[in-house]
Write an enzyme that holds these catalytic residues in place. Structure first.
Site, PDB file in Angstrom:
ATOM      1  N   ASN A 126     -36.445   3.279 -29.063  1.00  0.00           N
ATOM      2  CA  ASN A 126     -36.278   2.367 -28.275  1.00  0.00           C
ATOM      3  C   ASN A 126     -34.854   1.013 -28.751  1.00  0.00           C
ATOM      4  O   ASN A 126     -35.199   1.087 -29.922  1.00  0.00           O
ATOM      5  CB  ASN A 126     -37.499   1.315 -28.465  1.00  0.00           C
ATOM      6  CG  ASN A 126     -37.276   0.204 -27.205  1.00  0.00           C
ATOM      7  OD1 ASN A 126     -36.326  -0.408 -26.631  1.00  0.00           O
ATOM      8  ND2 ASN A 126     -38.253  -0.783 -27.949  1.00  0.00           N
ATOM      9  N   TRP A 127     -33.698   1.608 -28.526  1.00  0.00           N
ATOM     10  CA  TRP A 127     -32.744   0.964 -28.630  1.00  0.00           C
ATOM     11  C   TRP A 127     -33.132  -0.985 -28.659  1.00  0.00           C
ATOM     12  O   TRP A 127     -31.899  -1.540 -28.646  1.00  0.00           O
ATOM     13  CB  TRP A 127     -32.009   1.632 -28.034  1.00  0.00           C
ATOM     14  CG  TRP A 127     -30.623   3.148 -28.962  1.00  0.00           C
ATOM     15  CD1 TRP A 127     -32.371   3.983 -29.207  1.00  0.00           C
ATOM     16  CD2 TRP A 127     -30.309   4.026 -28.432  1.00  0.00           C
ATOM     17  NE1 TRP A 127     -31.421   4.900 -29.885  1.00  0.00           N
ATOM     18  CE2 TRP A 127     -30.162   5.031 -29.153  1.00  0.00           C
ATOM     19  CE3 TRP A 127     -29.247   2.918 -27.772  1.00  0.00           C
ATOM     20  CZ2 TRP A 127     -28.961   5.971 -29.086  1.00  0.00           C
ATOM     21  CZ3 TRP A 127     -27.612   3.678 -27.589  1.00  0.00           C
ATOM     22  CH2 TRP A 127     -27.897   5.850 -28.476  1.00  0.00           C
ATOM     23  N   LYS A 128     -33.937  -0.907 -27.352  1.00  0.00           N
ATOM     24  CA  LYS A 128     -33.638  -2.364 -27.323  1.00  0.00           C
ATOM     25  C   LYS A 128     -32.808  -3.090 -26.466  1.00  0.00           C
ATOM     26  O   LYS A 128     -31.376  -2.310 -25.928  1.00  0.00           O
ATOM     27  CB  LYS A 128     -34.243  -3.061 -28.332  1.00  0.00           C
ATOM     28  CG  LYS A 128     -35.552  -2.912 -28.984  1.00  0.00           C
ATOM     29  CD  LYS A 128     -36.453  -4.301 -30.274  1.00  0.00           C
ATOM     30  CE  LYS A 128     -37.372  -2.948 -30.325  1.00  0.00           C
ATOM     31  NZ  LYS A 128     -37.819  -3.507 -31.835  1.00  0.00           N
ATOM     32  N   HIS A 179     -44.539  -2.743 -24.158  1.00  0.00           N
ATOM     33  CA  HIS A 179     -43.731  -3.004 -24.972  1.00  0.00           C
ATOM     34  C   HIS A 179     -43.897  -3.917 -25.682  1.00  0.00           C
ATOM     35  O   HIS A 179     -44.019  -5.615 -25.047  1.00  0.00           O
ATOM     36  CB  HIS A 179     -42.564  -2.354 -25.399  1.00  0.00           C
ATOM     37  CG  HIS A 179     -41.987  -2.768 -27.019  1.00  0.00           C
ATOM     38  ND1 HIS A 179     -41.772  -4.057 -26.977  1.00  0.00           N
ATOM     39  CD2 HIS A 179     -41.874  -2.122 -27.882  1.00  0.00           C
ATOM     40  CE1 HIS A 179     -41.166  -3.807 -28.510  1.00  0.00           C
ATOM     41  NE2 HIS A 179     -40.966  -3.212 -28.545  1.00  0.00           N
ATOM     42  N   GLU A 214     -42.570  -6.872 -27.229  1.00  0.00           N
ATOM     43  CA  GLU A 214     -42.182  -8.008 -26.375  1.00  0.00           C
ATOM     44  C   GLU A 214     -41.885  -7.945 -25.006  1.00  0.00           C
ATOM     45  O   GLU A 214     -41.987  -9.576 -24.887  1.00  0.00           O
ATOM     46  CB  GLU A 214     -39.918  -7.120 -27.367  1.00  0.00           C
ATOM     47  CG  GLU A 214     -40.405  -7.866 -28.350  1.00  0.00           C
ATOM     48  CD  GLU A 214     -39.204  -6.251 -29.847  1.00  0.00           C
ATOM     49  OE1 GLU A 214     -38.610  -5.706 -28.805  1.00  0.00           O
ATOM     50  OE2 GLU A 214     -39.661  -5.897 -30.069  1.00  0.00           O
ATOM     51  N   GLU A 265     -48.718   0.030 -31.524  1.00  0.00           N
ATOM     52  CA  GLU A 265     -47.682  -0.524 -32.057  1.00  0.00           C
ATOM     53  C   GLU A 265     -48.547  -1.422 -32.645  1.00  0.00           C
ATOM     54  O   GLU A 265     -47.936  -2.776 -31.511  1.00  0.00           O
ATOM     55  CB  GLU A 265     -46.575  -1.162 -31.406  1.00  0.00           C
ATOM     56  CG  GLU A 265     -45.750   0.335 -30.826  1.00  0.00           C
ATOM     57  CD  GLU A 265     -44.020   0.015 -30.264  1.00  0.00           C
ATOM     58  OE1 GLU A 265     -43.387   0.322 -30.986  1.00  0.00           O
ATOM     59  OE2 GLU A 265     -43.951  -0.659 -29.769  1.00  0.00           O
ATOM     60  N   GLY A 297     -40.604  -4.526 -36.546  1.00  0.00           N
ATOM     61  CA  GLY A 297     -39.400  -5.572 -36.742  1.00  0.00           C
ATOM     62  C   GLY A 297     -39.075  -6.144 -37.928  1.00  0.00           C
ATOM     63  O   GLY A 297     -38.355  -6.807 -38.328  1.00  0.00           O
ATOM     64  N   SER A 347     -41.190  -0.343 -38.171  1.00  0.00           N
ATOM     65  CA  SER A 347     -41.230  -0.404 -38.754  1.00  0.00           C
ATOM     66  C   SER A 347     -41.572   1.165 -39.884  1.00  0.00           C
ATOM     67  O   SER A 347     -41.232   0.914 -40.832  1.00  0.00           O
ATOM     68  CB  SER A 347     -41.260  -1.650 -40.252  1.00  0.00           C
ATOM     69  OG  SER A 347     -41.542  -2.649 -39.729  1.00  0.00           O
ATOM     70  N   GLY A 385     -37.920   1.521 -33.560  1.00  0.00           N
ATOM     71  CA  GLY A 385     -37.080   0.538 -33.361  1.00  0.00           C
ATOM     72  C   GLY A 385     -35.572   0.733 -33.708  1.00  0.00           C
ATOM     73  O   GLY A 385     -34.791   1.259 -34.041  1.00  0.00           O
ATOM     74  N   GLY A 386     -35.943  -0.529 -35.346  1.00  0.00           N
ATOM     75  CA  GLY A 386     -34.601  -0.941 -35.489  1.00  0.00           C
ATOM     76  C   GLY A 386     -33.988   1.406 -36.776  1.00  0.00           C
ATOM     77  O   GLY A 386     -32.566   0.911 -36.379  1.00  0.00           O
TER      78      GLY A 386
HETATM   79  C1  PEP Z   1     -40.444  -1.150 -31.441  1.00  0.00           C
HETATM   80  O1  PEP Z   1     -39.682  -1.746 -31.405  1.00  0.00           O
HETATM   81  O2  PEP Z   1     -41.196  -0.255 -30.685  1.00  0.00           O
HETATM   82  C2  PEP Z   1     -40.584  -0.287 -32.853  1.00  0.00           C
HETATM   83  C3  PEP Z   1     -41.693   0.038 -33.997  1.00  0.00           C
HETATM   84  O3  PEP Z   1     -39.566  -1.415 -33.692  1.00  0.00           O
HETATM   85  P1  PEP Z   1     -38.748  -1.481 -35.437  1.00  0.00           P
HETATM   86  O4  PEP Z   1     -39.248   0.527 -35.747  1.00  0.00           O
HETATM   87  O5  PEP Z   1     -37.839  -2.377 -35.687  1.00  0.00           O
HETATM   88  O6  PEP Z   1     -40.422  -1.782 -35.683  1.00  0.00           O
END
Ligand code: PEP
Length: 249
Positions: free
Chosen positions: A9-11, A94, A96, A166, A172, A212, A233-234
């Site tokens: 997920n590049w956000k 998600h 966010e 999640e 994050g 993470s 994510g990251g």
């Molecule tokens: C996400 O946004 O779905 C996610 C899991 O982010 P991260 O891996 O950065 O925690």
């Protein structure tokens, strides 16, 4: 059908040229894998990403969509628009979107329904906040998010659903749920689906863990029996890290 999946997920990251660079590096380094690999760039670059990846094994997903077919919804994107650029998978719910854009369970249920009516596949995200876990309320929260978002669906719809657990406190933040915490929740999710539907649906749905995930912890998390992969994510923004996570599966 239950399968291994690693989805990035590049956000709201990567402009068009950065998107092309990252995709080209991922394509160069992608190992042979039985896992399905998905990337979800931002809307404005989805069409180009779908074009670049059309002859590859990598699939493209959207990060969100509106439930209406079209109309006066300024700034929104419909299922039809996504399908028209060959994007048939969408992330819905998600944390966010829930936290910053006020997306409620009720709204998410409408989005899921619209996506499925358009024959899209949904990656449905859910998970508890830190205070809910600290209060020992995490199972109740997850059960209610599943119930409100998905349990009105007919049984046959579940073949088009991928779940992504999640925990919000792990997204994050660098803090990851332990492999045991992930396994415990994923097993609970299958039990909850078994009670609402039946064991065959619970066994067949892919459940990803997100929060993470990085090269150093992916292998251990993915080794758990009810964890079918990850929503990343990251670490999905760095080709070497994303590839290392794909290899870990
Ligand atoms: C996400 O946004 O779905 C996610 C899991 O982010 P991260 O891996 O950065 O925690």
């Amino acid at each position: 059908m239950r399968s291994k999946i690693v989805a990035g997920n590049w956000k709201m990251n990567k402009n068009l040229s950065e998107t092309k660079d990252l995709l080209s590096e991922i394509l160069d380094k992608l190992p042979d894998t039985e896992a399905e690999v998905i990337v979800a760039p931002t809307f404005v670059n989805l069409s180009e990403a779908a074009h670049i990846l059309q002859t590859s094994e990598i699939k493209v997903a959207a990060q969100n969509m509106h439930y209406a077919r079209n109309g006066a919804f300024t700034g929104e994107i419909s299922a039809d628009m996504l399908l028209n650029i060959n994007v048939d998978t969408v992330i819905i719910g998600h944390s966010e979107r829930r936290a910053y854009f006020g997306e409620t369970d009720e709204l998410l249920a409408k989005k899921v329904k619209a996506a499925l009516e358009n024959k899209m596949r949904v990656i449905f995200c859910f998970g508890e906040e830190l205070d809910e876990r600290k209060a020992g309320n995490h199972f109740n929260v997850v059960e209610s998010q599943l119930k409100n978002g998905l349990f009105e669906l007919p049984a046959e719809a579940w073949q088009h659903i991928v779940l992504a657990y999640e925990p919000v406190w792990a997204i994050g933040t660098g803090e990851t749920a332990s492999p045991e915490q992930a396994q415990e929740m994923h097993a609970f999710i299958r039990k909850t689906i078994t009670e609402a539907y039946d064991a065959s649906i619970a066994d067949e749905v892919s459940i990803l863990y997100g929060g993470s995930v990085k090269p150093s912890n992916a292998g251990e998390i993915f080794s758990k029996s009810d964890v079918d992969g990850g929503l990343i994510g990251g670490a999905a923004l760095v080709a070497d890290d994303f590839i290392a996570i794909v290899k870990a599966i």
